[in-house]
Enzyme design. Structure first.
Site, PDB file in Angstrom:
ATOM      1  CG  ASN A  49       6.311 136.444   1.179  1.00  0.00           C
ATOM      2  OD1 ASN A  49       7.098 137.384   1.118  1.00  0.00           O
ATOM      3  ND2 ASN A  49       5.403 136.344   2.135  1.00  0.00           N
TER       4      ASN A  49
ATOM      5  CB  ILE B 101       4.344 123.551  -4.416  1.00  0.00           C
ATOM      6  CG1 ILE B 101       5.319 123.206  -3.307  1.00  0.00           C
ATOM      7  CG2 ILE B 101       4.555 124.940  -4.958  1.00  0.00           C
ATOM      8  CD1 ILE B 101       6.782 123.163  -3.762  1.00  0.00           C
TER       9      ILE B 101
ATOM     10  CE1 TYR C 152       8.044 127.708  -6.021  1.00  0.00           C
ATOM     11  CE2 TYR C 152       6.601 129.560  -6.464  1.00  0.00           C
ATOM     12  CZ  TYR C 152       6.796 128.289  -5.978  1.00  0.00           C
ATOM     13  OH  TYR C 152       5.748 127.584  -5.449  1.00  0.00           O
TER      14      TYR C 152
END
Length: 171
Positions: free
Chosen positions: A137, A96, A142
């Site tokens: 980050n 991602i 998440y």
């Protein structure tokens, strides 16, 4: 502001390769040697390998467009395509990535929600991913999205072994 997600097919191979290389390089160039980066980019994102991945029925790629410009992409895996044995009830978010200039626009959340939507449609019980232990980050993002660390696995950048946290969200 327009956001569109499109599923990749073989016609998108060149675009997928370009966004894959650009986003990975942007994300990790500062922490890795040029030699390790070059070796990894050539191995992971050559056209033959990407074509095999797109053609795998247990993997899917999606491009995200922001104002008609490719901003990043998502790769998900189920079944045997998962990079770790997590079972049939799991969906892996293997990649991602967003181009730097498109970060902080909520697009990561859009892609993450797309993966969760697919997992729900497929009756999966868990979504999991690996994230580099030094990517603070991403780890914070998440966690905010409901993922918890459930393990670790090795990731190789060239010859260098790095540690990824495995983070899981129960659906």
């Amino acid at each position: 502001m327009s956001i569109e997600i499109t599923k990749c097919n073989l016609e998108d191979l060149q675009t997928l390769q370009e966004v894959s290389i650009e986003t990975f390089y942007e994300a990790f160039k500062e922490q890795n040697s040029p030699e390790s980066m070059e070796a990894y980019l050539e191995k992971a994102f050559n056209l033959e390998k990407l074509e095999l991945e797109i053609s795998n029925i247990s993997s899917q790629f999606f491009l995200i467009h922001f104002n008609n410009e490719v901003a990043g992409y998502l790769k998900i895996n189920i079944n045997e395509a998962q990079s770790e044995e997590m079972g049939d009830e799991s969906l892996e978010i293997e990649r991602i990535y967003l181009k730097t200039k498109f970060q902080k626009h909520g697009l990561g959340k859009v892609l993450l929600n797309k993966a969760i939507e697919i997992a729900t449609d497929l009756d999966k019980k868990k979504v999991w991913l690996g994230v580099w232990e030094e990517n603070e980050n991403a780890i914070a993002f998440y966690k905010k999205m409901g993922f918890v660390q459930t393990g670790t696995h090795s990731f190789y950048m060239g010859d260098e072994e790095q540690l990824d946290f495995i983070m899981t969200k129960t659906l």
